[in-house]
Scaffold this active site. Sequence first.
Site, PDB file in Angstrom:
ATOM      1  N   GLU A   1       0.842  -1.199   0.000  1.00  0.00           N
ATOM      2  CA  GLU A   1       0.000   0.000   0.000  1.00  0.00           C
ATOM      3  C   GLU A   1       0.876   1.248   0.000  1.00  0.00           C
ATOM      4  O   GLU A   1       1.587   1.526   0.963  1.00  0.00           O
ATOM      5  CB  GLU A   1      -0.911   0.016   1.234  1.00  0.00           C
ATOM      6  CG  GLU A   1      -1.770   1.264   1.339  1.00  0.00           C
ATOM      7  CD  GLU A   1      -2.531   1.342   2.656  1.00  0.00           C
ATOM      8  OE1 GLU A   1      -2.896   2.466   3.075  1.00  0.00           O
ATOM      9  OE2 GLU A   1      -2.756   0.284   3.287  1.00  0.00           O
TER      10      GLU A   1
ATOM     11  N   THR B   1      -4.867   6.202   2.219  1.00  0.00           N
ATOM     12  CA  THR B   1      -5.155   7.603   2.553  1.00  0.00           C
ATOM     13  C   THR B   1      -5.844   8.284   1.372  1.00  0.00           C
ATOM     14  O   THR B   1      -5.575   9.437   1.035  1.00  0.00           O
ATOM     15  CB  THR B   1      -3.877   8.370   2.959  1.00  0.00           C
ATOM     16  OG1 THR B   1      -3.044   7.530   3.763  1.00  0.00           O
ATOM     17  CG2 THR B   1      -4.225   9.597   3.803  1.00  0.00           C
TER      18      THR B   1
ATOM     19  N   LYS C   1     -10.930  -1.446   6.971  1.00  0.00           N
ATOM     20  CA  LYS C   1      -9.695  -1.104   7.664  1.00  0.00           C
ATOM     21  C   LYS C   1     -10.081  -0.529   9.016  1.00  0.00           C
ATOM     22  O   LYS C   1     -10.922   0.374   9.090  1.00  0.00           O
ATOM     23  CB  LYS C   1      -8.908  -0.073   6.852  1.00  0.00           C
ATOM     24  CG  LYS C   1      -7.750   0.575   7.603  1.00  0.00           C
ATOM     25  CD  LYS C   1      -7.042   1.587   6.709  1.00  0.00           C
ATOM     26  CE  LYS C   1      -5.950   2.321   7.463  1.00  0.00           C
ATOM     27  NZ  LYS C   1      -5.176   3.218   6.568  1.00  0.00           N
TER      28      LYS C   1
END
Length: 242
Positions: A62, A94, A153
């Site tokens: 990621e 993000t 998440k």
Amino acid sequence: MPEQPSEQPSGRPSDRPSGHLPRHLYAVLAEQRVLPVLRDTDADGAVRRTTALLAAGCRVVELTTSTPGWAAAVARTAPLGDVHGRPALIGVGTVTTTAQAETALDAGAAFLISPYPAPEVRAVAVRREAVFIEGGFTPGEIAAAVRAAGAAKVFPAHVGGPGFLRSLRAVLPEAVIIPTGGIRPAEVPEWLAAGATAVGIGGGLPSDPAELAAVFAPVAATSRTRHHAAPDHAPRSANPER
């Protein structure tokens, strides 16, 4: 009354990407156990670290929008393969805006991750049939993410600890749950025992190639066995199963 997680998060078909899109990614994450989350000072650093991770036996990485030039880093790493020659799965974390989501997918990202609920990103993911793992902290937020895509998440995970995750797992037994935030590599086994599908690690991964390879050694051994039995030749252009 606070929203409570559903024990059977099914979601409406229109809220989910096509079923075949996330399954491969989720299976690879469950096998890999550790999801490296890279925040670097520039794109070159992100590319170097991603390359080192792939060489160490990692397949899913990621990158994050907090890295300057992150889109270029995604474009440079998305075509790479892991140590066994299988296509890497490079995602972007993000991601909180429509523009970021579109840019990440245009650059070749295999999946998107947000740190908190991001309806605008979910809309892009649905429209483009992309994998989106939405972030949340409260049980209601996490259950909503699971209803939408089967995965969530948990962030910031260290605040609730493994006990919090264990409680979530009790009511979301089939969900893909990825706790991230404030977790060190040595703590990964405790989180896996609490029910994590994989654990996001943003810091503390070793830079020494041998030590880094040791983190992914069990995954590499399993992958070698599966690779010889049934090589993964999924087409890169067909879907996010890169």
